[in-house]
Design a protein around this motif. Structure first.
Motif, PDB file in Angstrom:
ATOM      1  N   GLN A  93       0.848  -1.194   0.000  1.00  0.00           N
ATOM      2  CA  GLN A  93       0.000   0.000   0.000  1.00  0.00           C
ATOM      3  C   GLN A  93       0.882   1.242   0.000  1.00  0.00           C
ATOM      4  O   GLN A  93       1.973   1.241   0.586  1.00  0.00           O
ATOM      5  CB  GLN A  93      -0.895   0.029   1.237  1.00  0.00           C
ATOM      6  CG  GLN A  93      -1.967  -1.027   1.219  1.00  0.00           C
ATOM      7  CD  GLN A  93      -2.897  -0.899   2.403  1.00  0.00           C
ATOM      8  OE1 GLN A  93      -2.468  -0.926   3.544  1.00  0.00           O
ATOM      9  NE2 GLN A  93      -4.182  -0.748   2.115  1.00  0.00           N
ATOM     10  N   TYR A  94       0.366   2.290  -0.650  1.00  0.00           N
ATOM     11  CA  TYR A  94       1.065   3.570  -0.630  1.00  0.00           C
ATOM     12  C   TYR A  94       0.985   4.166   0.763  1.00  0.00           C
ATOM     13  O   TYR A  94      -0.071   4.171   1.387  1.00  0.00           O
ATOM     14  CB  TYR A  94       0.463   4.540  -1.642  1.00  0.00           C
ATOM     15  CG  TYR A  94       0.918   4.283  -3.056  1.00  0.00           C
ATOM     16  CD1 TYR A  94       2.162   4.727  -3.493  1.00  0.00           C
ATOM     17  CD2 TYR A  94       0.113   3.581  -3.937  1.00  0.00           C
ATOM     18  CE1 TYR A  94       2.587   4.476  -4.790  1.00  0.00           C
ATOM     19  CE2 TYR A  94       0.529   3.326  -5.233  1.00  0.00           C
ATOM     20  CZ  TYR A  94       1.768   3.775  -5.658  1.00  0.00           C
ATOM     21  OH  TYR A  94       2.192   3.522  -6.933  1.00  0.00           O
ATOM     22  N   GLY A  95       2.104   4.672   1.224  1.00  0.00           N
ATOM     23  CA  GLY A  95       2.153   5.349   2.518  1.00  0.00           C
ATOM     24  C   GLY A  95       2.024   6.843   2.341  1.00  0.00           C
ATOM     25  O   GLY A  95       1.931   7.350   1.209  1.00  0.00           O
ATOM     26  N   PRO A  96       2.047   7.599   3.437  1.00  0.00           N
ATOM     27  CA  PRO A  96       1.915   9.049   3.366  1.00  0.00           C
ATOM     28  C   PRO A  96       3.071   9.707   2.608  1.00  0.00           C
ATOM     29  O   PRO A  96       2.927  10.813   2.096  1.00  0.00           O
ATOM     30  CB  PRO A  96       1.895   9.505   4.827  1.00  0.00           C
ATOM     31  CG  PRO A  96       2.144   8.299   5.654  1.00  0.00           C
ATOM     32  CD  PRO A  96       2.110   7.102   4.796  1.00  0.00           C
ATOM     33  N   ASP A  97       4.192   9.000   2.497  1.00  0.00           N
ATOM     34  CA  ASP A  97       5.348   9.529   1.763  1.00  0.00           C
ATOM     35  C   ASP A  97       5.260   9.283   0.262  1.00  0.00           C
ATOM     36  O   ASP A  97       6.150   9.656  -0.498  1.00  0.00           O
ATOM     37  CB  ASP A  97       6.644   8.925   2.308  1.00  0.00           C
ATOM     38  CG  ASP A  97       6.715   7.411   2.163  1.00  0.00           C
ATOM     39  OD1 ASP A  97       5.734   6.791   1.670  1.00  0.00           O
ATOM     40  OD2 ASP A  97       7.752   6.837   2.545  1.00  0.00           O
ATOM     41  N   GLY A  98       4.182   8.617  -0.184  1.00  0.00           N
ATOM     42  CA  GLY A  98       4.014   8.333  -1.605  1.00  0.00           C
ATOM     43  C   GLY A  98       4.736   7.082  -2.070  1.00  0.00           C
ATOM     44  O   GLY A  98       4.681   6.741  -3.250  1.00  0.00           O
ATOM     45  N   GLU A  99       5.394   6.389  -1.168  1.00  0.00           N
ATOM     46  CA  GLU A  99       6.099   5.147  -1.502  1.00  0.00           C
ATOM     47  C   GLU A  99       5.217   3.951  -1.140  1.00  0.00           C
ATOM     48  O   GLU A  99       4.458   4.001  -0.179  1.00  0.00           O
ATOM     49  CB  GLU A  99       7.417   5.051  -0.723  1.00  0.00           C
ATOM     50  CG  GLU A  99       8.415   6.151  -1.072  1.00  0.00           C
ATOM     51  CD  GLU A  99       8.947   6.042  -2.490  1.00  0.00           C
ATOM     52  OE1 GLU A  99       9.220   4.903  -2.928  1.00  0.00           O
ATOM     53  OE2 GLU A  99       9.070   7.081  -3.156  1.00  0.00           O
ATOM     54  N   ILE A 100       5.375   2.865  -1.907  1.00  0.00           N
ATOM     55  CA  ILE A 100       4.637   1.644  -1.591  1.00  0.00           C
ATOM     56  C   ILE A 100       5.410   0.869  -0.534  1.00  0.00           C
ATOM     57  O   ILE A 100       6.607   0.612  -0.683  1.00  0.00           O
ATOM     58  CB  ILE A 100       4.433   0.754  -2.831  1.00  0.00           C
ATOM     59  CG1 ILE A 100       3.625   1.483  -3.900  1.00  0.00           C
ATOM     60  CG2 ILE A 100       3.717  -0.543  -2.440  1.00  0.00           C
ATOM     61  CD1 ILE A 100       3.450   0.707  -5.192  1.00  0.00           C
ATOM     62  N   GLY A 101       4.729   0.503   0.520  1.00  0.00           N
ATOM     63  CA  GLY A 101       5.289  -0.372   1.543  1.00  0.00           C
ATOM     64  C   GLY A 101       4.673  -1.750   1.399  1.00  0.00           C
ATOM     65  O   GLY A 101       3.462  -1.886   1.214  1.00  0.00           O
TER      66      GLY A 101
END
Length: 158
Positions: A93-101
């Motif tokens: 899922q995308y995190g608040p930083d815009g990266e997928i975790g």
């Protein structure tokens, strides 16, 4: 139908009356994933087109009544793309930083010709899920019957 569960890996296999190529085409189409899914959590695809290679990310809408938002999105990174033998992805899922975790669990389908059709093995592997996620999510979040229903649904679609 055969099943098997190790400590952090669950797999189910069954015969499907279709060629490995036909089965792989269905699996590589995210638009068919909702019809395959045995839990009913998977909804609509978020991207057009088929899965075409390792490293690709494809999104799907999801719903789970225990999820804080109910509706949510998963963005799956293709880990294995070996037509018509294997397809695997790791949900994230995308995190608040815009990266997928990524959570550390993997869905994998292995296909082998057998008896005029295909032996399909569906594996759910949660062995790489980190401790902090295990504090919030119970693994596995479903039983083997989910995998069995998924393979039954796949067999009906092909």
């Amino acid at each position: 139908m055969s099943t098997g569960t190790a400590t952090e890996v669950m797999s189910v296999a069954r015969h499907v009356d279709a060629s490995p190529e036909a089965v792989f085409r269905v699996l590589a189409d995210p638009g068919r994933h909702a019809a395959i899914d045995g839990t009913g959590w998977v909804r609509e695809p978020l991207d057009d087109g088929a899965i075409s290679g390792a490293g690709q990310v494809f999104g799907v809408g999801m719903f789970h009544s225990n999820h804080p938002d109910g509706d949510y999105r998963m963005h799956n990174r293709v880990e294995v793309f070996d037509p018509p033998r294997a397809l695997a992805w790791q949900p994230g899922q995308y995190g608040p930083d815009g990266e997928i975790g990524y959570g550390g669990w993997i869905w994998r389908y292995d296909l082998e010709p057998a008896g005029g059709g295909t032996r399909v093995t569906l594996t759910y592997d949660w062995s790489a899920v980190p401790a902090f996620l295990r504090e919030h999510i119970s693994f596995p979040p479903f039983g083997e019957e989910h995998l069995t229903r998924s393979l039954d649904n796949l067999a009906a679609l092909v």
